[in-house]
Design an enzyme around this catalytic site. Structure first.
Site, PDB file in Angstrom:
ATOM      1  N   ARG A  20       0.827  -1.217   0.000  1.00 21.85           N
ATOM      2  CA  ARG A  20       0.000   0.000   0.000  1.00 21.85           C
ATOM      3  C   ARG A  20       0.854   1.257   0.000  1.00 21.85           C
ATOM      4  O   ARG A  20       0.595   2.199  -0.743  1.00 21.85           O
ATOM      5  CB  ARG A  20      -0.965   0.002   1.186  1.00 21.85           C
ATOM      6  CG  ARG A  20      -2.060  -1.063   1.054  1.00 21.85           C
ATOM      7  CD  ARG A  20      -2.964  -1.111   2.275  1.00 21.85           C
ATOM      8  NE  ARG A  20      -2.165  -1.463   3.440  1.00 21.85           N
ATOM      9  CZ  ARG A  20      -2.291  -0.915   4.650  1.00 21.85           C
ATOM     10  NH1 ARG A  20      -3.178   0.011   4.888  1.00 21.85           N
ATOM     11  NH2 ARG A  20      -1.526  -1.299   5.650  1.00 21.85           N
ATOM     12  N   ASN A  38      -6.171  -2.846   2.440  1.00 22.45           N
ATOM     13  CA  ASN A  38      -6.090  -4.294   2.576  1.00 22.45           C
ATOM     14  C   ASN A  38      -7.497  -4.869   2.672  1.00 22.45           C
ATOM     15  O   ASN A  38      -8.363  -4.294   3.334  1.00 22.45           O
ATOM     16  CB  ASN A  38      -5.319  -4.682   3.837  1.00 22.45           C
ATOM     17  CG  ASN A  38      -3.830  -4.504   3.696  1.00 22.45           C
ATOM     18  OD1 ASN A  38      -3.302  -4.408   2.594  1.00 22.45           O
ATOM     19  ND2 ASN A  38      -3.139  -4.450   4.820  1.00 22.45           N
TER      20      ASN A  38
END
Length: 90
Positions: A20, A38
């Site tokens: 990320r 996520n």
């Protein structure tokens, strides 16, 4: 330049490997807004909005990810424009 918004689902070893944060860095460098989050199934959902060429370049990068990632698949679909002020991670 045309605008594009894409929602992508990235699978493989993509959690716990700075995916990320690396995606955020790539998106910001390209001038793309959106987010990366996520998912409970171990994948990462990414929304990218910006100039078509910039979005396309980040989508291409998703197939690679950061060095510790092992990307198995990226499924990207066009979605309606979503205004975002920045690229964030959740």
């Amino acid at each position: 330049m045309s605008q594009r918004c894409v929602q992508a689902r990235v699978t493989g070893k993509v959690q716990g490997v700075w995916f990320r944060a690396a995606t955020q860095s790539q998106a910001r460098e390209a001038g793309v807004t959106g987010y990366a989050v996520n998912c409970e199934d171990g994948s990462v959902e990414v929304v990218l909005c910006g100039h078509r060429e910039a979005v396309d370049s980040v989508v291409d990068w998703l197939w690679q990810g950061p060095p510790a990632a092992q990307v198995a698949h990226v499924e990207a679909v066009d979605i309606d424009w979503q205004p975002h002020d920045d690229f964030t991670t959740h």
